[in-house]
Design a protein around this motif. Structure first.
Motif, short mmCIF file in Angstrom:
data_model
loop_
_atom_site.label_atom_id
_atom_site.label_comp_id
_atom_site.label_asym_id
_atom_site.label_seq_id
_atom_site.Cartn_x
_atom_site.Cartn_y
_atom_site.Cartn_z
N GLY A 138 63.90 -1.40 -9.69
CA GLY A 138 62.99 -2.14 -8.80
C GLY A 138 63.74 -3.17 -7.98
O GLY A 138 63.53 -3.30 -6.76
N HIS A 139 64.64 -3.91 -8.62
CA HIS A 139 65.42 -4.91 -7.89
C HIS A 139 66.32 -4.24 -6.84
O HIS A 139 66.51 -4.78 -5.74
N HIS A 141 65.73 -1.36 -5.24
CA HIS A 141 64.91 -0.89 -4.12
C HIS A 141 64.32 -2.04 -3.30
O HIS A 141 64.00 -1.87 -2.13
N ASP A 142 64.24 -3.24 -3.92
CA ASP A 142 63.80 -4.42 -3.17
C ASP A 142 64.95 -5.05 -2.40
O ASP A 142 64.74 -6.00 -1.63
#
Length: 602
Positions: A138-139, A141-142
């Motif tokens: 998630g980090h 892709h952020d």
């Protein structure tokens, strides 16, 4: 959300799975995912994504990769290979991205946010242990973290082909001796390296031919040579993988493992000795590396050079069709040779011909080296009881047995089973056993009995690596006798003044429609590697061949192509070998129809 996943198992279709909400942001085509299958867990590739109802479907367990490791161009190549070789896509992708390619071992975290400074510089696996896989992805892709590899200190991100001007792929067949080929390769490589491009050089093996090319090319291009293949240490292989996907200016040496290697600024592909059996993969995904790499060059629009002293007939046919341009031309050159006709071969008499003994004696007396070729590597084969005439066969598969004296055993040529050797017939108990065919181990024993003070080396596929090391320690002016199979054709740099071909014509009996081609290639590759001044052919009277047709390059290929055209053999037709195990009649019929459709479409 529904994903269609191909698994590394022999199933010719994708399987559908649901995607839990927490993994949905990370699902992309050709990302690897862990999925359940019956009672096990397998890792497969996503080949398609549907935004439909996934009720009733088993869920994806985990997304493995932060982004697809197979770029679109290599994915197209994998799709083509799956179609061409009638192989499930999952098996092709398993080969394209093997489990041994453990990139995560060599990654560290780059944090772009103060909130994540605690993970900055941490190894990939430790960061997962700290944050969890889902949070880490998630980090990424952020955009608040990235990955950097510890071997090249470059960012590890989705692969993008750097822009290199593309045109229609051009192919060359470099027909010449090893020095002619090396000169062409080096001149071509220099041009592409000067433009900051990478060059992929395929060689049949790492330990012998590969080492020779590594030394020769390394002298011309110091610091530019990188090896990629299963034979080198994992760290070296991984460094090559990471470096050439990010930067240009390297020569990548490898074997068939390189077919799906992502290479940025790819400028040229070279294939050395495309006829070598080392380019055939026979486990899992069965393919010919030369065929696949030709397709890779065509898809990428980059030039390719195939170099050989005895190119495959199929490759030579492409010259006459205009698909390849011939460089070098006719290899025929004056060669002092003679034929010694034996009334019966060594296989029948069990003794070395007097003429052969005299040739060896004269060569070593002059402190030269002599190489003796035989088509068989073991002590003897075709074992037969002289009393009851029974043949020695494998108790498991009834295949032929060969005798290996060095370990006093019998080995089945069919299933590979090894048995203890007893000089006794299992049918009648007689100990009168005869070997109808003898090989390199037998000839080695006889030569050592006669020439006790001369170094003798048995060169076969089994002993090649070991004997190359021993040969490299031999003084340059020391006489020696080399006895072996076609493995001797890899001995570049170990010149023999004389070459003796013993019962070489026996290959006609075992080679099928490619018998003549195989004979030609073995002879000319031995001449290419060993560079003898003279060659002697010891042939049995009943099995003599027309030597002129094998010594003349153009004559051989013209004649062979005409024979194949008349008979309808490759390259004029494509032949399929279909092996079916434990399959229903209906599924077998469906597979036959699939192959028939592929043939009809070509």
């Amino acid at each position: 959300m529904i994903v269609h996943v191909v698994l590394p198992i022999p199933i010719g279709k994708s399987l559908s799975y649901g995607v839990p909400d927490r993994w949905r942001p990370f699902v992309q085509t050709f990302v690897r995912v862990k999925v359940p299958l019956t009672r096990s867990t397998l890792t497969g590739f996503v080949t398609a994504v549907d935004f439909g109802n996934d009720e009733g479907l088993k869920p994806v367990i985990e997304v493995e990769d932060p982004f697809p490791l197979v770029d679109p161009e290599l994915a197209r190549l994998a799709e083509w290979a799956s179609y061409y070789y009638v192989t499930p896509m999952g098996l092709v992708l398993k080969y394209a991205l093997p489990a041994t390619l453990r990139y995560e071992k060599y990654l560290k975290i780059e944090a772009f946010s103060e909130d994540l400074r605690a993970v900055h510089g941490l190894p990939f696996k430790k960061a997962i242990a700290l944050l969890g896989k889902e949070a880490l992805l998630g980090h990424y892709h952020d955009g608040v973290i990235g990955f950097r590899d510890i071997l090249t200190d470059r960012p590890f991100s989705p692969f993008e082909k750097s822009s290199v001007p593309r045109c229609a792929s051009s192919g060359k067949l470099v027909a010449g001796d090893i020095e002619t080929r090396l000169k062409y390769y080096m001149d071509s490589i220099a041009e592409h390296l000067a433009r900051g491009e990478n060059v992929l050089v395929l060689v049949p093996d790492y330990h012998v031919t590969g080492s020779y090319f590594r030394d020769r090319l390394g002298t011309r291009f110091p610091g530019r040579i990188r090896w990629y293949g299963s034979s080198v240490k994992a760290k070296e292989r991984m460094e090559t993988y990471l470096r050439v996907r990010n930067e240009g200016g390297s020569v990548i040496l490898g074997n068939k493992s390189c077919l799906f290697l992502p290479i940025c600024r790819e400028g040229l592909i070279i294939v050395e000795r495309p006829e070598d059996d080392g380019y055939r993969n026979e486990e899992g995904f069965k393919f010919n590396a030369v065929t696949v790499v030709l397709k890779r060059a065509e898809m990428a629009g980059i030039p390719i050079a195939l170099g050989s002293a005895s190119p495959p007939v199929e490759v030579f046919k492409q010259v006459s069709d205009g698909a390849l341009t011939l460089v070098g031309g006719d290899l025929s050159k004056p060669l002092l040779h003679r034929e010694v006709v034996m009334e019966t071969g060594i296989s029948s008499t069990g003794a070395l011909p007097e003429e052969l003994v005299a040739i060896v004696a004269a060569t070593v007396e002059q402190k030269d080296r002599i190489a003796i070729y035989t088509p068989r590597k073991d002590y003897g084969s075709h074992l037969k009881c002289l009393d009851c005439k029974a043949l020695f066969v494998c108790p498991v598969c009834k295949g032929a047995l060969i005798y290996q004296k060095w370990r006093e055993s019998l080995m089945c040529t069919g299933c590979g089973k090894v048995l203890d050797y007893e000089e006794r017939c299992v049918q009648c108990g007689s100990n009168l056993i005869r070997f109808s065919n003898v090989g390199a181990e037998y000839i080695e024993e006889k030569v050592k009995e006669i020439f006790k003070n001369v170094p003798v080396f048995r060169i076969t596929g089994d002993t090649l690596r070991e004997k190359v090391k021993e040969l490299s320690c031999l003084p340059g002016d020391a006489p020696a006798v080399l006895i072996g199979t076609q493995a001797m054709s890899k001995l570049y740099g170990f010149r023999a003044a004389r070459l003796v071909m013993v019962e070489w014509e026996e290959l006609r009996r075992v080679g099928g429609y490619r018998a003549g081609e195989k004979m030609f290639q073995i002879l000319h590759n031995l001449l290419d590697a060993l560079e003898p001044d003279e060659v002697d052919f010891f042939t049995a009277r009943k099995k003599r061949v027309d030597l002129d047709s094998f010594l003349n390059f153009k004559l051989f290929y013209d004649d062979e192509l005409e024979k194949r055209r008349i008979a309808g053999f490759p390259p004029y037709l494509r032949i399929f070998l279909l092996e079916v195990e434990r399959v229903s009649e209906a599924r077998g019929a469906a597979l036959v129809e699939k192959i028939r459709a592929i043939v009809s479409a070509r």
